[in-house]
Motif scaffolding. Structure first.
Motif, PDB file in Angstrom:
ATOM      1  N   LEU A 154      36.493  49.325  46.121  1.00 10.93           N
ATOM      2  CA  LEU A 154      36.980  50.619  45.654  1.00 10.93           C
ATOM      3  C   LEU A 154      36.977  50.683  44.130  1.00 10.93           C
ATOM      4  CD1 LEU A 154      39.942  51.369  48.097  1.00 10.93           C
ATOM      5  CD2 LEU A 154      37.677  52.432  48.049  1.00 10.93           C
ATOM      6  N   GLU A 155      37.366  49.595  43.485  1.00  7.20           N
ATOM      7  CA  GLU A 155      37.363  49.574  42.019  1.00  7.20           C
ATOM      8  C   GLU A 155      35.933  49.681  41.485  1.00  7.20           C
ATOM      9  OE1 GLU A 155      41.234  46.863  40.841  1.00  7.20           O
ATOM     10  OE2 GLU A 155      39.406  45.858  41.503  1.00  7.20           O
ATOM     11  N   PHE A 156      35.024  48.988  42.144  1.00 10.52           N
ATOM     12  CA  PHE A 156      33.620  49.023  41.719  1.00 10.52           C
ATOM     13  C   PHE A 156      33.033  50.435  41.864  1.00 10.52           C
ATOM     14  CE2 PHE A 156      29.122  48.769  42.999  1.00 10.52           C
ATOM     15  CZ  PHE A 156      28.585  48.221  41.837  1.00 10.52           C
ATOM     16  N   ILE A 157      33.245  51.048  43.026  1.00 14.82           N
ATOM     17  CA  ILE A 157      32.716  52.395  43.284  1.00 14.82           C
ATOM     18  C   ILE A 157      33.346  53.410  42.331  1.00 14.82           C
ATOM     19  CG2 ILE A 157      32.676  54.283  44.960  1.00 14.82           C
ATOM     20  CD1 ILE A 157      32.354  52.151  47.140  1.00 14.82           C
ATOM     21  N   TYR A 202      28.878  44.630  37.523  1.00 12.31           N
ATOM     22  CA  TYR A 202      28.139  44.208  38.715  1.00 12.31           C
ATOM     23  C   TYR A 202      28.377  42.726  39.002  1.00 12.31           C
ATOM     24  CZ  TYR A 202      25.706  48.668  38.815  1.00 12.31           C
ATOM     25  OH  TYR A 202      25.417  49.998  38.900  1.00 12.31           O
ATOM     26  N   ASP A 203      28.357  41.906  37.943  1.00  8.87           N
ATOM     27  CA  ASP A 203      28.613  40.467  38.144  1.00  8.87           C
ATOM     28  C   ASP A 203      30.010  40.238  38.703  1.00  8.87           C
ATOM     29  OD1 ASP A 203      26.115  39.803  37.248  1.00  8.87           O
ATOM     30  OD2 ASP A 203      26.756  39.500  35.166  1.00  8.87           O
ATOM     31  N   ASN A 204      31.001  40.918  38.165  1.00  7.75           N
ATOM     32  CA  ASN A 204      32.376  40.750  38.637  1.00  7.75           C
ATOM     33  C   ASN A 204      32.526  41.201  40.089  1.00  7.75           C
ATOM     34  OD1 ASN A 204      33.843  39.623  36.419  1.00  7.75           O
ATOM     35  ND2 ASN A 204      33.592  41.568  35.346  1.00  7.75           N
ATOM     36  N   PHE A 205      31.779  42.280  40.447  1.00  4.56           N
ATOM     37  CA  PHE A 205      31.871  42.733  41.833  1.00  4.56           C
ATOM     38  C   PHE A 205      31.235  41.727  42.787  1.00  4.56           C
ATOM     39  CE2 PHE A 205      29.862  45.259  45.324  1.00  4.56           C
ATOM     40  CZ  PHE A 205      31.025  45.474  46.033  1.00  4.56           C
TER      41      PHE A 205
END
Length: 416
Positions: free
Chosen positions: A375-378, A364-367
């Motif tokens: 897209l990578e987060f999802i 979450y912090d990186n996002f």
């Protein structure tokens, strides 16, 4: 409407936890079930009913007393029963032949034994179902705990992106996609809550309780489930000794044989013996006599019932053989399931959970810092939550197949 149901279920769950929670281990669950389950308690009365039938069939037939009095004598008036009047007294007793009573009692004793075995089989089956529910509810609860944190963190992220969208720092597409992901997680959360709610309903029925049932499982309990030195051959032989449903089939064969003996005995007619006293209506006054009577077996010699009973022996012996074959196949199938589940679990146990947990902490912090794309987060969140659900389901299924092995063998192989 969907969000309303989710919120309602969550509130109900929280209130139930806070007000009246029944925390139980596996051993405590077994004890509560045996003590409180109404289905099991009701079935005990069937044993008492069967024992009462034994008592009844041990009793002799009652003697029959017949009294005939002179109601009216034209020369002496009403109820002429004195020394010069008339009365007739008869006492009769049926004597059973060919050991009918003994054979009936033997059949009743075996029927009582079969009723007791059916009670133990019911307890065994219900206990198996209870264990399945217990561990399934526990691992569903673990999944909910992980999803709680995911949903709370994602909801904060969505709220932050809403604010950034108001400042034109992020696009509407990103906000909508995050909200869709949040909806998907909440939807999955609700589905698990529905499963837990149904399980809670059944657990309360098993315990005859209105409390919220919270399964308590530690690592030592789950570690007890391992194959050890058992072999399929040894377990098959053990199943033939322990399975109560096979014992029920064996009892049915014995009952059929006892019934055949009884039907053959019923072909022999009983004898009725008695004594009579006739004051004045026989060839002499104050006549005393004895009597004996029996049916002559010219036509009905119980042929049909004897034939049916003999055929019944063949029927129940065939059923017994079918049950033995079924037990062999059930043990083999359960053994194969345990092998597959254990190998699958060992292949993912350590290498699966730790890397995901470590990545989840910083994703979450990186996002939010834009170090990874939307897209990578999802993709990670969807994969993580699906994997956690499947891993917890795998753990539940692993214990379930071990419990199934217990069930098909008829023995507690992994004692707590």
């Amino acid at each position: 409407m969907r969000f309303y149901l989710i919120g309602l279920l969550a509130c109900v769950s929280i209130v139930a936890h806070a007000q009246d929670t029944l925390r139980v281990t596996v051993r405590q669950a077994d004890s509560l079930f045996l003590k409180n389950n109404l289905t099991l308690l009701a079935e005990r009365y069937q044993i008492d009913i069967a024992k009462a039938a034994e008592i009844q069939d041990r009793l002799w037939d009652n003697p029959n007393l017949s009294v005939e009095l002179s109601a009216f004598n034209p020369s002496r008036g009403w109820l002429d029963v004195g020394g010069k009047g008339q009365k007739f007294i008869s006492l009769q007793q049926v004597i059973s032949r060919a050991g009918k009573r003994r054979r009936q009692v033997a059949l009743d004793v075996e029927a009582t034994r079969k009723t007791e075995l059916e009670f133990f089989e019911l307890a065994r089956t219900l206990k198996f179902d209870l264990r399945q529910l217990f561990f399934e509810t526990y691992f569903l609860g673990k999944t909910l705990q992980l999803m709680d944190g995911q949903i709370a963190t994602l909801a904060s992220t969505v709220e932050a992106f809403d604010k950034e969208y108001g400042r034109n720092n992020v696009s509407l597409k990103e906000v909508v996609r995050l909200k869709a992901l949040l909806f998907q997680l909440r939807n999955n959360y609700a589905n698990i809550l529905f499963e837990i709610t149904e399980n809670q309903r059944d657990l309360r029925v098993y315990f005859n309780s209105e409390s919220y049932v919270l399964p308590v499982v530690d690592s030592l309990e789950t570690e007890r489930y391992h194959i050890g030195t058992q072999t399929p051959e040894a377990l098959r032989e053990l199943a033939l000794l322990r399975r109560t449903d096979l014992k029920i089939a064996e009892s049915a064969v014995k009952q059929a044989e006892l019934n055949y003996n009884l039907q053959r005995a019923l072909a022999k007619p009983n004898i009725e013996v008695g004594a009579v006293y006739d004051q004045a209506s026989n060839y002499q006054n104050n006549y005393f006599g004895i009597s004996a009577s029996m049916d002559l077996p010219f036509f009905n010699r119980n042929q049909g019932n004897i034939r049916a009973a003999k055929t019944g022996i063949s029927y129940f012996k065939t059923q017994q053989s079918a049950k033995r074959n079924s037990i062999f196949n059930e043990v083999n199938a359960a053994w194969n399931k345990v092998t597959v589940a254990e190998n699958t679990y060992k292949s993912v146990e350590g290498s699966f959970t730790e890397p995901f947990s470590q990545l989840s902490k910083g994703i979450y912090d990186n996002f939010q810092k834009r170090n990874i794309t939307l897209l990578e987060f999802i993709d990670f969140i969807e994969t993580y939550n699906e994997s956690i659900r499947e891993f917890n389901r795998l753990q539940a299924d692993r214990i379930k197949v071990y419990e199934e092995l217990n069930f098909v063998v008829g023995e507690e192989l992994f004692r707590f």
